[in-house]
Design an enzyme around this catalytic site. Structure first.
Site, short mmCIF file in Angstrom:
data_model
loop_
_atom_site.label_atom_id
_atom_site.label_comp_id
_atom_site.label_asym_id
_atom_site.label_seq_id
_atom_site.Cartn_x
_atom_site.Cartn_y
_atom_site.Cartn_z
N HIS A 263 1.22 -1.07 0.17
CA HIS A 263 -0.61 -0.07 -0.30
C HIS A 263 0.98 1.68 0.25
O HIS A 263 0.85 1.82 -1.18
CB HIS A 263 -1.43 -0.02 1.20
CG HIS A 263 -2.30 0.95 1.52
ND1 HIS A 263 -3.08 1.50 0.88
CD2 HIS A 263 -1.56 2.44 1.70
CE1 HIS A 263 -3.81 1.98 1.12
NE2 HIS A 263 -2.42 3.19 2.25
N GLU A 264 1.45 1.28 0.59
CA GLU A 264 2.59 2.71 1.10
C GLU A 264 3.39 2.49 -0.32
O GLU A 264 3.72 3.80 -0.78
CB GLU A 264 3.30 2.90 2.14
CG GLU A 264 3.00 2.63 3.59
CD GLU A 264 1.61 3.83 3.62
OE1 GLU A 264 1.90 5.08 3.57
OE2 GLU A 264 0.57 3.29 5.00
N HIS A 267 1.96 4.34 -3.04
CA HIS A 267 2.38 6.09 -2.55
C HIS A 267 3.31 6.57 -2.48
O HIS A 267 3.82 7.75 -3.33
CB HIS A 267 1.70 6.58 -0.91
CG HIS A 267 0.28 6.82 -0.41
ND1 HIS A 267 -0.61 6.94 -0.98
CD2 HIS A 267 -0.16 5.76 0.37
CE1 HIS A 267 -1.85 7.12 -0.89
NE2 HIS A 267 -1.54 6.01 0.28
N GLU A 293 -4.33 7.94 -3.29
CA GLU A 293 -5.13 6.42 -2.69
C GLU A 293 -5.34 5.35 -3.41
O GLU A 293 -4.94 4.47 -3.21
CB GLU A 293 -6.30 6.73 -1.26
CG GLU A 293 -6.52 6.27 -0.59
CD GLU A 293 -5.79 5.73 0.45
OE1 GLU A 293 -4.82 6.18 0.60
OE2 GLU A 293 -6.13 4.52 1.06
ZN ZN Z 1 -3.31 5.37 1.86
#
Ligand code: ZN
Length: 494
Positions: A263-264, A267, A293
């Site tokens: 997830h990160e 980003h 996101e």
């Molecule tokens: Zn996030």
């Protein structure tokens, strides 16, 4: 003689330096700071924020931007320069709409509210937080009035996180999404497909090696970034050449670190993909929280929870973790994609997660409209949880008090999580039309997808609104259909 645009470039560079110093301090606070250092760190942060705010909102900047807007209108600037100037003028107007007295009042109220929230949550006592939240709601209403808005006052707050988004657009999407997700959750849970849980104790050192390797494989550039540990994973960028991501570990649960790292990484890839030569300018900044996101969800869910990804990963895992030897793909997919009626948003699965968000969005709207009173929140929360997710919280700590956002005065933030999920599905569906993604992911090849995102999303900075950009790339503005199709196909196949 220096042109006005050169003067602006210098001023913006100075602001970017101030901002990035603040980010270094913020990163250090979450990753390294000893508890007694908190007080001074908070003061350092607010000092720098104050210096930056003062520089940006000063008269000089206002005059310079006004002059440059005239140059832009006369066609004397390049397209990119004109775009930067116009966006900065909007930012300037927004930043100068709030009187200093109001900013200080809100900053003090949120810092008190945040402390009260921590205590209330620990003591499972909503009444400790209630008066603070009432104050925050009053401040958010005033903030909306100061910014000004068309239609619903919530629109003013949404702009802070998702420029161009409105209550009208959100309502029209959520009205389709909520019943679909509720029915899908009911169906998947009733269907109750069984799996044999893969359990074990996974040494942290080996997990660290694994998640770093995966992050690098997806394309995170470790010569322009780091991966560290923090209790709440996050990403912060000092520049595209220095992007920090964090994760956390559990010995018992391998997915805990792996999914949050992926997830990160999503980003982080966005931040590393922004144009470095536009540092501090709108063209060098991320477009919106929702689009940010979308990048994390795309990698976490569409890639990292897919059968193709695990087809590639399971044999690699079995080499480091003997518990995974002989584990069947189908069995593991069911474990990694389990749907549950759970209380905590951040631990929710792909089907129920957005129900948690829609609940918060409706409550925020109701509060701003005055239809919901703060004192009634625990009751409203619990009954909506029962209605939407099918479970009633056992405590307020596991219910209305679970999230930090309201204590920070951040109303209007929650919808960006679901917007991100929707945009991710739209973007991934489009990428799948243009690239042989199934074959590539199953072979552990992520280069083409990353470059596609770089080309279609990252390099544009704030050139378009998220809604416009997604329409430009996929041919459709905000549309929940691809998300619904994706979830349906996934859970039918499990
Ligand atoms: Zn996030």
């Amino acid at each position: 003689m220096q042109t006005n645009y050169e003067t602006l470039t210098e001023a913006v560079k100075e602001l970017a330096i101030i901002g990035s110093i603040g980010n270094v301090l913020g990163w250090d606070m979450h990753v390294n700071l000893p508890p007694k250092g908190n007080m001074l760190r908070a003061q350092q942060g607010s000092y720098l924020a104050g210096v930056g705010h003062k520089k940006f909102t000063g008269k000089e900047m206002g005059v310079l931007l006004a002059a440059l807007c005239i140059e832009a209108d006369a066609g004397n600037l390049t397209e990119d320069q004109a775009l930067n100037v116009r966006k900065l003028r909007q930012d300037y107007e927004k930043a100068t709409k709030l009187p200093t007295a109001f900013v200080e009042e809100k900053s003090e109220a949120t810092s008190l509210a945040n402390q009260a929230w921590v205590e209330a949550r620990m003591a499972n006592d909503f009444s400790k937080f209630q008066p603070h939240l009432e104050k925050i709601v009053e401040l958010c209403r005033r903030e909306a009035d100061l910014f000004g808005y068309q239609g619903h006052p919530y629109n003013a707050l949404l702009q802070l996180y998702e420029p161009g988004m409105t209550v009208e657009k959100l309502d029209s999407v959520f009205i389709q999404l909520r019943p679909f997700l509720s029915v899908l959750a009911d169906w998947v849970i009733a269907d109750g497909k069984k799996h044999r849980p893969v359990e074990g104790k996974f040494p942290l050192e080996k997990q660290r090696e694994l998640v770093k390797k995966v992050s690098a494989l997806l394309g995170f550039d470790f010569t322009a970034g780091r991966l560290d540990i923090s209790p709440h994973p996050f990403t912060v960028s000092f520049s595209p050449n220095d992007v920090r991501i964090t994760t956390r570990y559990s010995e018992k649960n391998l997915l805990y670190a792996l999914t949050s790292t992926i997830h990160e990484t999503g980003h982080g890839l966005y931040e590393q993909g922004l144009p470095a030569d536009q540092l501090g300018m709108p063209l060098g900044e991320a477009c919106s929280l929702g689009l940010h996101e979308s990048q994390s969800r795309l990698w976490e869910n569409h890639v990292g929870r897919s059968a193709e990804f695990w087809q590639f990963m399971l044999p690699a895992l079995a080499e480091s973790f003997p518990e995974f030897r002989g584990v069947k793909l189908k069995n593991w997919m069911r474990q990694a994609n389990r749907v549950e009626r759970s209380l905590i948003r951040t631990e929710a699965d792909e089907v129920t997660y957005n129900l948690h968000i829609i609940l918060r969005y409706e409550i925020e709207k109701g509060i701003l409209e005055g239809k919901i009173q703060v004192k009634d929140l625990p009751e409203v929360w619990n009954s909506k949880m029962q209605e939407y997710v099918g479970v009633t919280p056992d405590t307020n700590a596991n219910g209305v008090l679970q999230d930090v956002h309201w204590s920070m005065g951040s109303m209007g933030y929650f919808p960006t999580y679901t917007l991100g999920t929707i945009y991710a599905a739209q973007l991934f569906a489009q990428a799948s039309k243009e690239l042989p993604l199934k074959e590539q992911v199953a072979a552990g090849q992520f280069h083409d997808l990353r470059e596609w995102l770089r080309e279609t999303v990252h390099r544009h900075g704030r050139k378009y609104s998220a809604d416009e950009l997604v329409e430009k790339v996929t041919g459709s503005p905000l549309n929940p259909r691809p998300l619904m199709d994706y979830l349906m196909a996934k859970y039918v196949a499990l």
